[in-house]
Design an enzyme around this catalytic site. Sequence first.
Site, PDB file in Angstrom:
ATOM      1  N   ASN A   1       0.872  -1.174   0.000  1.00 21.12           N
ATOM      2  CA  ASN A   1       0.000   0.000   0.000  1.00 21.12           C
ATOM      3  C   ASN A   1       0.908   1.223   0.000  1.00 21.12           C
ATOM      4  OD1 ASN A   1      -1.767   2.062   0.501  1.00 21.12           O
ATOM      5  ND2 ASN A   1      -2.407   1.338   2.531  1.00 21.12           N
TER       6      ASN A   1
ATOM      7  N   HIS B   1      -9.449   1.030   5.061  1.00 19.56           N
ATOM      8  CA  HIS B   1      -8.165   1.219   5.745  1.00 19.56           C
ATOM      9  C   HIS B   1      -8.371   2.155   6.931  1.00 19.56           C
ATOM     10  CE1 HIS B   1      -4.043   2.414   6.536  1.00 19.56           C
ATOM     11  NE2 HIS B   1      -3.681   1.325   5.888  1.00 19.56           N
TER      12      HIS B   1
ATOM     13  N   GLU C   1      -6.755   4.586   7.868  1.00 23.89           N
ATOM     14  CA  GLU C   1      -6.565   6.006   7.522  1.00 23.89           C
ATOM     15  C   GLU C   1      -7.810   6.579   6.850  1.00 23.89           C
ATOM     16  OE1 GLU C   1      -2.815   5.427   5.533  1.00 23.89           O
ATOM     17  OE2 GLU C   1      -1.917   4.932   7.470  1.00 23.89           O
TER      18      GLU C   1
ATOM     19  N   GLY D   1       2.760   2.265  10.834  1.00 25.67           N
ATOM     20  CA  GLY D   1       3.746   3.327  10.711  1.00 25.67           C
ATOM     21  C   GLY D   1       4.478   3.661  11.994  1.00 25.67           C
TER      22      GLY D   1
HETATM   23  P1  13P Z   1       3.191   0.409   7.667  1.00 25.15           P
HETATM   24  O1  13P Z   1       3.698  -0.875   7.046  1.00 25.15           O
HETATM   25  O2  13P Z   1       3.914   1.621   7.185  1.00 25.15           O
HETATM   26  O3  13P Z   1       3.093   0.300   9.147  1.00 25.15           O
HETATM   27  O4  13P Z   1       1.679   0.598   7.117  1.00 25.15           O
HETATM   28  C1  13P Z   1       0.806  -0.457   7.201  1.00 25.15           C
HETATM   29  C2  13P Z   1      -0.407  -0.124   6.427  1.00 25.15           C
HETATM   30  O5  13P Z   1      -1.141   0.771   6.778  1.00 25.15           O
HETATM   31  C3  13P Z   1      -0.669  -0.899   5.214  1.00 25.15           C
HETATM   32  O6  13P Z   1      -1.960  -0.675   4.731  1.00 25.15           O
END
Ligand code: 13P
Length: 244
Positions: free
Chosen positions: A11, A98, A100, A174
């Site tokens: 992603n 997601h 986010e 993240g």
């Molecule tokens: P990270 O691998 O940067 O933690 O992000 C995970 C993510 O949100 C994948 O959709």
Amino acid sequence: MAQRRHLVAGNWKMNGLRAEAERLAGDLAARARTAAGGCDMLVCPPATVLAAVGAVLGGSGIALGGQDCHAAEKGAFTGDVSAEMLKDAGCSFVILGHSERRHGHGETDAEVRAKVAAAWRAGLAAIVCVGETREQREAGTALAVVSAQLAGSVPEAASAANLVVAYEPVWAIGTGLTPTLGDIAEIHGGIRARVAAGTRVLYGGSVNPGNARDILALPDVAGALVGGASLKAEDFWAIAQACG
Ligand code: 13P
């Protein structure tokens, strides 16, 4: 049912102007064309570079996916992208729900569910993301939260062919933090019991080349949804190779 291959999906989120997106995709495609992969691979770049990335990936076996879609097929929805448009751009998957989107844009389970139905209408497989917040994990409600998200976000017609679930704890995205292997195994076991047999359940949240092998070896983990580490071809490739 035959065991499906693991799926390692990248992603890219809101990263990638055309030149760098083509470079990254080109690097991955070159590796995929020369080395036998032990898993299925997918990249989900920003909508603006889907066509360019799709052209670079052509014939590599790496699939293309979107990061979100609108529930409607077309119409007066300024700035939105439909599932049909993603399909038209060469996608076979779309990430939906997601964290986010759920937390940053207030998306509800009902909205995610309508988007999943739209994905299926267009012939895309939906990757539905679920996951608890830090507070919910500390309160001991992680599995209940994830179960409720699944029940609310996945329509009745789900099958192993049209649905992938991604367990992504919000606090692990993240941050460099990951749940214990035991905690991942517990949630994945719970998800597996609530979806059709053979449905792939991915883990996402700070997956990197150092932790991928242990996570991907868990019996109910059928792949990974990778954010930051998917922006480096070497790291993303290493994660895919960790499928064993
Ligand atoms: P990270 O691998 O940067 O933690 O992000 C995970 C993510 O949100 C994948 O959709």
